[in-house]
Design a protein around this motif. Structure first.
Motif, PDB file in Angstrom:
ATOM      1  N   THR A   1       0.845  -1.197   0.000  1.00 18.37           N
ATOM      2  CA  THR A   1       0.000   0.000   0.000  1.00 18.37           C
ATOM      3  C   THR A   1       0.876   1.240   0.000  1.00 18.37           C
ATOM      4  OG1 THR A   1      -0.119  -0.054   2.424  1.00 18.37           O
ATOM      5  CG2 THR A   1      -1.880  -1.177   1.199  1.00 18.37           C
ATOM      6  N   LEU A   2       0.482   2.206  -0.775  1.00 15.14           N
ATOM      7  CA  LEU A   2       1.258   3.446  -0.910  1.00 15.14           C
ATOM      8  C   LEU A   2       0.399   4.609  -0.452  1.00 15.14           C
ATOM      9  CD1 LEU A   2       4.071   4.234  -2.002  1.00 15.14           C
ATOM     10  CD2 LEU A   2       2.962   4.854  -4.143  1.00 15.14           C
ATOM     11  N   GLY A   3       0.749   5.153   0.714  1.00 15.69           N
ATOM     12  CA  GLY A   3      -0.005   6.262   1.269  1.00 15.69           C
ATOM     13  C   GLY A   3       0.628   7.613   0.943  1.00 15.69           C
ATOM     14  N   LEU A   4      -0.024   8.658   1.440  1.00 17.34           N
ATOM     15  CA  LEU A   4       0.462  10.021   1.193  1.00 17.34           C
ATOM     16  C   LEU A   4       1.853  10.233   1.807  1.00 17.34           C
ATOM     17  CD1 LEU A   4      -0.004  12.905   0.176  1.00 17.34           C
ATOM     18  CD2 LEU A   4      -1.162  13.401   2.348  1.00 17.34           C
ATOM     19  N   LYS A   5       2.054   9.687   3.007  1.00 17.38           N
ATOM     20  CA  LYS A   5       3.355   9.830   3.662  1.00 17.38           C
ATOM     21  C   LYS A   5       4.457   9.159   2.864  1.00 17.38           C
ATOM     22  CE  LYS A   5       4.091   7.613   7.519  1.00 17.38           C
ATOM     23  NZ  LYS A   5       4.009   7.232   8.958  1.00 17.38           N
ATOM     24  N   ASP A   6       4.133   8.002   2.254  1.00 18.74           N
ATOM     25  CA  ASP A   6       5.133   7.306   1.438  1.00 18.74           C
ATOM     26  C   ASP A   6       5.479   8.109   0.187  1.00 18.74           C
ATOM     27  OD1 ASP A   6       5.183   4.996   3.140  1.00 18.74           O
ATOM     28  OD2 ASP A   6       3.240   4.450   2.290  1.00 18.74           O
ATOM     29  N   ILE A   7       4.477   8.735  -0.411  1.00 16.77           N
ATOM     30  CA  ILE A   7       4.713   9.550  -1.611  1.00 16.77           C
ATOM     31  C   ILE A   7       5.604  10.742  -1.271  1.00 16.77           C
ATOM     32  CG2 ILE A   7       3.608  11.028  -3.341  1.00 16.77           C
ATOM     33  CD1 ILE A   7       1.179   9.172  -3.188  1.00 16.77           C
ATOM     34  N   ILE A   8       5.313  11.391  -0.136  1.00 17.32           N
ATOM     35  CA  ILE A   8       6.146  12.524   0.303  1.00 17.32           C
ATOM     36  C   ILE A   8       7.567  12.060   0.589  1.00 17.32           C
ATOM     37  CG2 ILE A   8       6.462  14.253   2.113  1.00 17.32           C
ATOM     38  CD1 ILE A   8       3.418  14.340   2.409  1.00 17.32           C
ATOM     39  N   ASP A   9       7.698  10.892   1.209  1.00 21.14           N
ATOM     40  CA  ASP A   9       9.009  10.329   1.519  1.00 21.14           C
ATOM     41  C   ASP A   9       9.819  10.099   0.247  1.00 21.14           C
ATOM     42  OD1 ASP A   9      11.088   9.271   2.972  1.00 21.14           O
ATOM     43  OD2 ASP A   9      10.209   7.263   3.105  1.00 21.14           O
ATOM     44  N   ILE A  10       9.198   9.479  -0.754  1.00 19.21           N
ATOM     45  CA  ILE A  10       9.878   9.207  -2.029  1.00 19.21           C
ATOM     46  C   ILE A  10      10.250  10.507  -2.727  1.00 19.21           C
ATOM     47  CG2 ILE A  10       9.566   8.222  -4.338  1.00 19.21           C
ATOM     48  CD1 ILE A  10       7.731   6.115  -3.015  1.00 19.21           C
ATOM     49  N   PHE A  11       9.349  11.478  -2.674  1.00 16.58           N
ATOM     50  CA  PHE A  11       9.610  12.772  -3.330  1.00 16.58           C
ATOM     51  C   PHE A  11      10.803  13.478  -2.697  1.00 16.58           C
ATOM     52  CE2 PHE A  11       8.909  17.405  -3.270  1.00 16.58           C
ATOM     53  CZ  PHE A  11       8.973  17.665  -4.637  1.00 16.58           C
TER      54      PHE A  11
END
Length: 259
Positions: free
Chosen positions: A3-13
């Motif tokens: 699962t890919l949440g908002l926090k994970d997207i921010i982390d990757i960015f």
């Protein structure tokens, strides 16, 4: 299931942004191959230790990674220093710092290059250019140049066209090296500056131009160069170099303190 949440997207960015700016800094300093090597090593460590779970080789790589932070600091100390300086030099950072500084500290100098400072420098550069006498003049910004001042001879004199011309006169013992201007006066002469090894610098430019670009990369100073070969006037600021300037161009840049 992944699962890919908002926090994970921010982390990757954020990781992508850090890698991008690290790549830019390494590319400018010709350390990009080391940067590639570190990326390959980290990728291999993730595959071997985390995905394939190879215990023996994984443990060895784990030990190397645990010491990696210190190794990176040793390898890239200049690049790391330059990276954090760039962050602190941004206008947004200055506003944040200024918010916590309600008033200027007593005795703190404010380095403003007014007309009484700029005009003698411009006139001296034009005269030196006409007679093809080489010169390198550094105007201090907000970052002190104390370490570079110590490499030269202290002058501590009022700025004047004649004094500048005498300093860079070919038979003068102070004509080699840079003259540093700060606080509305000539602070030192014959100072040694860091040399830029940037491959983008035209081949016709000599050590004065490379030193000007080097100090503009290390600090927020503005460096003026008069070519001994052509008499052309150049200015280096923020790791950029502008050549073939007229008197009007030079005066405008020095008054603004930037390009």
């Amino acid at each position: 299931m992944l699962t890919l949440g908002l926090k994970d997207i921010i982390d990757i960015f954020l990781v992508a942004v850090i890698l991008f700016y690290s790549y830019k800094v390494m590319k400018q300093s010709r350390s990009v191959n080391i940067f590639y090597g570190i990326l390959i090593f980290i990728s291999s460590w993730i595959i071997i230790s985390k995905i394939l779970e190879m215990k023996l080789l994984g443990n060895i790589l784990d030990q190397l990674v645990s010491m990696g932070g210190l190794a990176i600091i040793v390898l890239f100390q200049e690049e790391i220093r330059h990276f954090f300086y760039k962050i602190g030099a941004r206008e947004q950072a200055k506003r944040i710092i200024g918010f916590f500084k309600s008033e200027k500290r007593n005795g703190e100098e404010e380095f403003v290059h007014d007309r009484s400072t700029v005009f003698p420098i411009v006139m001296a550069c034009m005269s030196l250019s006409k007679h093809k006498v080489g010169a390198l003049i550094v105007l201090q910004g907000n970052l002190p140049l104390t370490d570079f001042v110590r490499t030269g001879e202290l002058v501590e004199a009022r700025i004047s066209q004649r004094l500048i011309e005498n300093i860079f006169f070919k038979n003068s013992p102070l004509h080699d090296g840079a003259m540093i201007v700060s606080g509305g006066k000539i602070t030192a002469a014959a100072c040694i500056l860091p040399i830029s090894h940037d491959l983008d610098i035209p081949k016709e430019f000599g050590l004065r131009h490379r030193a000007a670009k080097g100090i503009s990369k290390e600090t927020d100073a503005l460096a003026v160069v008069v070519s001994e070969e052509t008499g052309g006037i150049s200015v280096a600021y923020n790791d950029s170099l502008r050549a073939n300037l007229s008197a009007e161009d030079l005066e405008r840049i020095l008054m603004k303190g930037r390009f």
